[in-house]
Design a protein around this motif. Structure first.
Motif, PDB file in Angstrom:
ATOM      1  N   GLU A   1       0.830  -1.215   0.000  1.00 31.91           N
ATOM      2  CA  GLU A   1       0.000   0.000   0.000  1.00 31.91           C
ATOM      3  C   GLU A   1       0.861   1.258   0.000  1.00 31.91           C
ATOM      4  O   GLU A   1       0.519   2.247  -0.651  1.00 31.91           O
ATOM      5  CB  GLU A   1      -0.950   0.007   1.195  1.00 31.91           C
ATOM      6  CG  GLU A   1      -2.084  -0.980   1.082  1.00 31.91           C
ATOM      7  CD  GLU A   1      -3.046  -0.676  -0.066  1.00 31.91           C
ATOM      8  OE1 GLU A   1      -3.237   0.503  -0.442  1.00 31.91           O
ATOM      9  OE2 GLU A   1      -3.622  -1.638  -0.592  1.00 31.91           O
ATOM     10  N   VAL A   2       1.973   1.234   0.730  1.00 29.21           N
ATOM     11  CA  VAL A   2       2.879   2.379   0.752  1.00 29.21           C
ATOM     12  C   VAL A   2       3.398   2.661  -0.653  1.00 29.21           C
ATOM     13  O   VAL A   2       3.395   3.809  -1.114  1.00 29.21           O
ATOM     14  CB  VAL A   2       4.042   2.149   1.746  1.00 29.21           C
ATOM     15  CG1 VAL A   2       5.186   3.133   1.516  1.00 29.21           C
ATOM     16  CG2 VAL A   2       3.536   2.244   3.187  1.00 29.21           C
ATOM     17  N   ARG A   3       3.841   1.626  -1.349  1.00 31.06           N
ATOM     18  CA  ARG A   3       4.350   1.820  -2.716  1.00 31.06           C
ATOM     19  C   ARG A   3       3.263   2.347  -3.650  1.00 31.06           C
ATOM     20  O   ARG A   3       3.520   3.210  -4.487  1.00 31.06           O
ATOM     21  CB  ARG A   3       4.961   0.524  -3.245  1.00 31.06           C
ATOM     22  CG  ARG A   3       6.299   0.199  -2.593  1.00 31.06           C
ATOM     23  CD  ARG A   3       7.010  -0.961  -3.254  1.00 31.06           C
ATOM     24  NE  ARG A   3       6.304  -2.218  -3.114  1.00 31.06           N
ATOM     25  CZ  ARG A   3       6.466  -3.066  -2.102  1.00 31.06           C
ATOM     26  NH1 ARG A   3       7.320  -2.792  -1.133  1.00 31.06           N
ATOM     27  NH2 ARG A   3       5.784  -4.190  -2.054  1.00 31.06           N
ATOM     28  N   ALA A   4       2.029   1.873  -3.474  1.00 35.74           N
ATOM     29  CA  ALA A   4       0.916   2.391  -4.283  1.00 35.74           C
ATOM     30  C   ALA A   4       0.650   3.860  -3.936  1.00 35.74           C
ATOM     31  O   ALA A   4       0.382   4.679  -4.830  1.00 35.74           O
ATOM     32  CB  ALA A   4      -0.337   1.545  -4.061  1.00 35.74           C
ATOM     33  N   GLY A   5       0.748   4.203  -2.664  1.00 38.08           N
ATOM     34  CA  GLY A   5       0.577   5.596  -2.253  1.00 38.08           C
ATOM     35  C   GLY A   5       1.666   6.495  -2.816  1.00 38.08           C
ATOM     36  O   GLY A   5       1.405   7.616  -3.253  1.00 38.08           O
ATOM     37  N   ILE A   6       2.900   6.000  -2.834  1.00 34.60           N
ATOM     38  CA  ILE A   6       4.015   6.759  -3.413  1.00 34.60           C
ATOM     39  C   ILE A   6       3.798   6.965  -4.909  1.00 34.60           C
ATOM     40  O   ILE A   6       4.030   8.062  -5.430  1.00 34.60           O
ATOM     41  CB  ILE A   6       5.352   6.044  -3.131  1.00 34.60           C
ATOM     42  CG1 ILE A   6       5.686   6.127  -1.638  1.00 34.60           C
ATOM     43  CG2 ILE A   6       6.473   6.632  -3.971  1.00 34.60           C
ATOM     44  CD1 ILE A   6       6.831   5.222  -1.200  1.00 34.60           C
ATOM     45  N   ALA A   7       3.326   5.933  -5.576  1.00 29.02           N
ATOM     46  CA  ALA A   7       3.049   6.055  -7.016  1.00 29.02           C
ATOM     47  C   ALA A   7       1.983   7.126  -7.258  1.00 29.02           C
ATOM     48  O   ALA A   7       2.123   7.957  -8.167  1.00 29.02           O
ATOM     49  CB  ALA A   7       2.614   4.716  -7.593  1.00 29.02           C
ATOM     50  N   ASP A   8       0.936   7.121  -6.447  1.00 24.34           N
ATOM     51  CA  ASP A   8      -0.106   8.147  -6.587  1.00 24.34           C
ATOM     52  C   ASP A   8       0.465   9.531  -6.292  1.00 24.34           C
ATOM     53  O   ASP A   8       0.138  10.500  -6.982  1.00 24.34           O
ATOM     54  CB  ASP A   8      -1.296   7.857  -5.670  1.00 24.34           C
ATOM     55  CG  ASP A   8      -2.240   6.825  -6.256  1.00 24.34           C
ATOM     56  OD1 ASP A   8      -2.066   6.426  -7.428  1.00 24.34           O
ATOM     57  OD2 ASP A   8      -3.165   6.406  -5.526  1.00 24.34           O
ATOM     58  N   PHE A   9       1.310   9.631  -5.283  1.00 22.40           N
ATOM     59  CA  PHE A   9       1.942  10.916  -4.974  1.00 22.40           C
ATOM     60  C   PHE A   9       2.745  11.410  -6.178  1.00 22.40           C
ATOM     61  O   PHE A   9       2.651  12.583  -6.556  1.00 22.40           O
ATOM     62  CB  PHE A   9       2.860  10.782  -3.750  1.00 22.40           C
ATOM     63  CG  PHE A   9       3.655  12.017  -3.480  1.00 22.40           C
ATOM     64  CD1 PHE A   9       3.089  13.078  -2.798  1.00 22.40           C
ATOM     65  CD2 PHE A   9       4.960  12.137  -3.925  1.00 22.40           C
ATOM     66  CE1 PHE A   9       3.818  14.243  -2.562  1.00 22.40           C
ATOM     67  CE2 PHE A   9       5.695  13.286  -3.690  1.00 22.40           C
ATOM     68  CZ  PHE A   9       5.124  14.344  -3.007  1.00 22.40           C
ATOM     69  N   ASN A  10       3.515  10.532  -6.773  1.00 19.16           N
ATOM     70  CA  ASN A  10       4.320  10.913  -7.941  1.00 19.16           C
ATOM     71  C   ASN A  10       3.463  11.330  -9.131  1.00 19.16           C
ATOM     72  O   ASN A  10       3.905  12.097  -9.977  1.00 19.16           O
ATOM     73  CB  ASN A  10       5.269   9.786  -8.340  1.00 19.16           C
ATOM     74  CG  ASN A  10       6.411   9.645  -7.352  1.00 19.16           C
ATOM     75  OD1 ASN A  10       6.752  10.576  -6.635  1.00 19.16           O
ATOM     76  ND2 ASN A  10       6.993   8.462  -7.305  1.00 19.16           N
TER      77      ASN A  10
END
Length: 132
Positions: free
Chosen positions: A40-49
């Motif tokens: 979920e963290v990696r998905a959140g980072i992708a959305d942030f980017n």
């Protein structure tokens, strides 16, 4: 005392939640909990980017469930650090993300924790290597 308070909070959150993730979470091992949290963290980072700050918050809110389990079942300080970072990002208003990324020490500290603990061996997971 801290462990008792964490357990009480977890029990309250589990009782109030109707999602199957919360019901399944206590049965997770530390490895399963950190793996799900980091996904979920990696998905959140992708959305942030991608400047999807609402999506970022949604992923970090989802990550809180398993980050809490990880902190509960692991005696390692990194588990508490990951929970703190996930909670910081989950509680940040989407509109506040751009400014926080530029100027907040808490944002920078949480970024270090999440990138160090949730970095993937696969560059396809969307973990950024550049500063934001």
């Amino acid at each position: 005392m801290r462990m008792l308070a964490a357990f009480a909070l977890f029990a309250l959150l589990t009782a109030c939640s109707g999602s199957s993730d919360s019901k399944d979470a206590p049965a997770l091992s530390a490895k399963q909990a950190v793996d799900r949290t980091c996904s979920e963290v990696r998905a959140g980072i992708a959305d942030f980017n991608n400047q999807d700050y609402k999506g970022t918050v949604d992923h970090f809110r989802t990550a809180k469930v398993t980050a809490k389990v990880y902190a509960k079942v692991s005696s390692e300080p990194v588990a508490d650090a990951l929970l703190d970072a996930v909670e910081y990002y989950a509680n940040l208003a989407p509109a506040d993300y751009p400014e926080a990324a530029r100027s907040s020490e808490s944002f920078a500290r949480s970024k270090t924790v999440t990138l160090n603990q949730c970095a993937s061996d696969s560059p396809a997971d969307g973990v950024p290597t550049q500063s934001t």
